[in-house]
Design an enzyme around this catalytic site. Structure first.
Site, mmCIF file in Angstrom:
data_model
loop_
_atom_site.group_PDB
_atom_site.id
_atom_site.type_symbol
_atom_site.label_atom_id
_atom_site.label_comp_id
_atom_site.label_asym_id
_atom_site.label_seq_id
_atom_site.Cartn_x
_atom_site.Cartn_y
_atom_site.Cartn_z
ATOM 1 N N GLU A 66 47.238 36.214 133.915
ATOM 2 C CA GLU A 66 48.464 37.011 133.907
ATOM 3 C C GLU A 66 49.681 36.153 133.573
ATOM 4 O O GLU A 66 50.589 36.608 132.865
ATOM 5 C CB GLU A 66 48.651 37.720 135.247
ATOM 6 C CG GLU A 66 47.601 38.791 135.551
ATOM 7 C CD GLU A 66 47.636 39.961 134.575
ATOM 8 O OE1 GLU A 66 48.612 40.070 133.797
ATOM 9 O OE2 GLU A 66 46.704 40.760 134.594
ATOM 10 N N TYR A 82 55.114 42.695 138.525
ATOM 11 C CA TYR A 82 53.917 43.034 137.754
ATOM 12 C C TYR A 82 52.759 42.102 138.083
ATOM 13 O O TYR A 82 51.646 42.553 138.385
ATOM 14 C CB TYR A 82 54.193 42.984 136.244
ATOM 15 C CG TYR A 82 52.894 42.978 135.476
ATOM 16 C CD1 TYR A 82 52.160 44.158 135.314
ATOM 17 C CD2 TYR A 82 52.345 41.791 134.999
ATOM 18 C CE1 TYR A 82 50.926 44.144 134.677
ATOM 19 C CE2 TYR A 82 51.121 41.780 134.360
ATOM 20 C CZ TYR A 82 50.422 42.955 134.199
ATOM 21 O OH TYR A 82 49.197 42.949 133.590
ATOM 22 N N ASP A 125 53.088 47.496 133.122
ATOM 23 C CA ASP A 125 53.580 46.534 132.142
ATOM 24 C C ASP A 125 54.296 47.285 131.027
ATOM 25 O O ASP A 125 54.497 48.507 131.104
ATOM 26 C CB ASP A 125 52.443 45.650 131.611
ATOM 27 C CG ASP A 125 51.488 46.387 130.680
ATOM 28 O OD1 ASP A 125 51.569 47.638 130.579
ATOM 29 O OD2 ASP A 125 50.653 45.721 130.036
#
Length: 303
Positions: free
Chosen positions: A50, A133, A151
């Protein structure tokens, strides 16, 4: 799907079924989605992926992620690295401050969480460099918890399906509430819905092109039903890279990564850069960000 009020449970379950069926047939085979990836690297692997995927195309991330996790397969391993090693390994992924944040996060995980990335969203948010996020993505995709994950791609699909807009407005807490209403009660199914919405925006419901014939939500899409109104595009435009300070920063870091012992005389870094003021500004900003250190008329990657 109405833009007002909460999505009814039955509607959420139906939407989850449509998205789940589509995702199982059409999702890209990406390393971090494979069961063996999670078995080997756990939440740490999801966290690293991520970090790397922020503002970086998937195709560029895949080889860097493999190399990174081969070298530092756990937070404890990364915590023992030097900042210079971390910045060098980050190579050309862009936005290299992410490398230092990931390094600092690994140190906190090693020192305060027993070497395992935490599960709770609030604990994840307390780690360096982690925003809403990423924290939710780790909690959902590594631990299977039920949270909305939003996102850029998800926000675009929500704007079109729920609100009939071609593009989303600025990020807001309302995005999370919109996504929360779409989640079924079952945790595993909710994780699939999160992943499917992201995948849908990445591969079918794009910013510049759409393939409504392949979309599982086409029949309930408010934007499609309204005849695809364009409206006002309020997305922030990224500044041009060519000739920018970002390009100068990247060139300076590249010179130091490839220099012996990752150090050079200060006047040798970008000595031929066409704009001396931009060169100095870029180097000053790298020093301020902790990506470069200056000492005795020499520049080097951080110790």
């Amino acid at each position: 799907m109405s833009s007002a009020g909460a999505t009814a449970p039955a509607e959420a379950e139906r939407t989850a079924s449509l998205l789940g069926d589509w995702y199982r047939r059409h999702a890209r085979d990406l390393p971090w989605r494979r069961p063996e990836f999670l078995e080997r690297y756990g939440a740490w692997g999801v966290l690293v992926s991520e970090f790397m995927l922020q503002q970086t195309p998937v195709s560029r991330v895949i080889p860097h992620l493999a190399a990174w996790l081969d070298r530092w397969p756990t937070p404890d391993a990364l915590a023992t690295a030097t900042p210079a090693e971390v910045v060098h390994q980050w190579a050309n992924l862009g936005y290299p401050r992410r490398a230092l944040w990931l390094h600092r996060a690994a140190g906190v995980i090693a020192a305060e969480h027993g070497g395992t990335a935490p599960r709770e969203v609030e604990a994840l948010l307390a780690l360096p460099g982690i925003g809403d996020y990423t924290a939710r993505a780790v909690a959902v995709f590594a631990y299977g918890d039920r949270h909305p994950v939003v996102d850029t791609n998800t926000r675009r699909v929500l704007a079109r399906v729920r609100h009939g807009r071609a593009q989303p407005g600025p990020p807001s807490r309302g995005d999370l509430e919109d996504m929360r209403r779409m989640l079924p009660d079952d945790r595993e199914a909710a994780a699939v819905v999160n992943a499917a919405m992201m995948e849908l925006g990445a591969t079918v419901c794009g910013a510049r092109s759409t393939d409504c014939g392949s979309c599982p939500l086409a029949d309930e899409c408010a934007w499609r039903g309204a005849g695809y109104p364009q409206g006002e595009d309020r997305r922030r435009r990224q500044a041009r890279y060519e000739g920018s300070d970002r390009q100068a920063r990247g060139a300076a870091l590249r010179a130091l990564r490839h220099a012996p012992e990752h150090r050079l005389p200060a006047d040798a870094v970008l000595a031929d850069w066409p704009d001396p003021a931009q060169r100095d500004r870029a180097i000053d900003s790298l020093i301020a960000d902790g990506l470069v250190e200056a000492d005795d008329a020499e520049l080097r990657l951080p110790h």
